[in-house]
Design a protein around this motif. Sequence first.
Motif: not given
Length: 492
Positions: A16, A18-20, A45, A161-162, A164
């Motif tokens: 993963t 980092t969330h952005r 991403r 964004e996630q 994952s």
Amino acid sequence: MTTPSISDTLNKNNDTLTHRPITSFKAYDIRGELGVNLDEDIAYRIGRAFAQILACQKADSEGDESLENSIVIGCDIRDSSETLKQATIRGIVDAGVDVIDLGMTGTEEVYFATSHYNALGGIEVTASHNPINYNGLKLVREGSRPISADSGLAEIQALAEQGSFAASDQLGKVVEKFDKTAYVDHLMSFIDTDKLVPLKIVINSGNGSAGPTVDLLQQRLQQKNAPIEIIKVHHTPDGSFPNGIPNPMILANRDSTKQAVIDNKADLGIAFDGDFDRCFLFDAQGEFVEGSYVVGMLAQAFLQKHPGAAIVYDPRVLYNTEALIAEGDGEAVISKSGHSFIKQVMRESGAVYGGEMSAHHYFRDFFYCDSGMIPWLLTIELLSTTGKSLGQLVNERISAYPSSGEINFKLTQASSDEIISAIEDYFSTQNPDKNTLDGLSLDFGQWRFNIRASNTEPLIRLNIETKGDEALLTEKTAQIKQWLATQGAKLA
């Protein structure tokens, strides 16, 4: 010290990032300011999320097993485009999906290649006509079908964004396919070169991505002994845009094409935006032809080739287009403006052609996608077969159905919804016919207007037209401008 690649920064345990938040997603595509809401990390991403989602869909039981496990990608000439493209490629490859790198392209080349190579999808890295400190990505899925906020773009944004991302057993492969032969073959299939008569045309590529394709089309015309002379303006691709951002919608940007037409006594002028998905025409006097009249002209041309065919158009300016479709016994099909809407309506109706006044032209035989090259090829064929100049083809229509052209306003007080509601109330006592397919259209019999919020910019857009009454057009344009000023709307 070697800087780790973006993929090296992945958490090795759960793969993963980092969330952005990513704020560069728009209604139809992705566009942002470099270093603000678009950079290599975001491009990575997006590429990875796009590839993962498309690969998962293919793996579903209802997926098309004939699709190749690949995504095609190209980019325009902007200085930032190649770097963003490579970051996007890394994301796709890390998702285990192969990449077909098309090199420097226009958006329509990605549309073509997505279907030609039977790929999962396609990406063009481009900011089109936006300022030089911007860039973006245009995405399509299999069969060159559009992706918009309500048909997959939001899902891609959420995953990007996630961060994952699913782990992949193996990396995808990258192959380069820069040859444009099949694409140019397809473009040439739209016209009969044996019908072409001697014409001198000016083509202004705006130092964008159009130049190489224009060269290839010129070579093909010469091989066919077509008597077409091409004068090239701002032809060499140059990401610094030494002659300004290629955007013929800006009045000052039309001067170079106009002057070249006049100086060379040309029959026709053609100009493109940066990724050449839009085509702008100038007559033999160097006068810019508003897009709505080009839509009518091409609709008429297609109905001569395909009697009774469906033609799709948007509701901003429609009197002339509807009249020509009726004269050609075609089927008039109206659609909300915007490429995803037009393409969907064309597929549903089987329309042979669709056009927007914004200079986007869509073709059933180009995978229902828009092309900036096909319109000018069709135009030189039309001038040849009719024996008429572009001015002769459109000036009579302009007199029959004069229009204001699109007028843009910035809102300083009320919202676009409030403005549209208020203007409907203002004209309510006149009992006009109302249509809310795209913003608000009010038709008073001899004149009409459409007012709508922009899908891409913080603007409200106004179009007014009449049935053969230039004085009425002037009067109503002044009236609505004055009323909008009282609502805090300023000319953009």
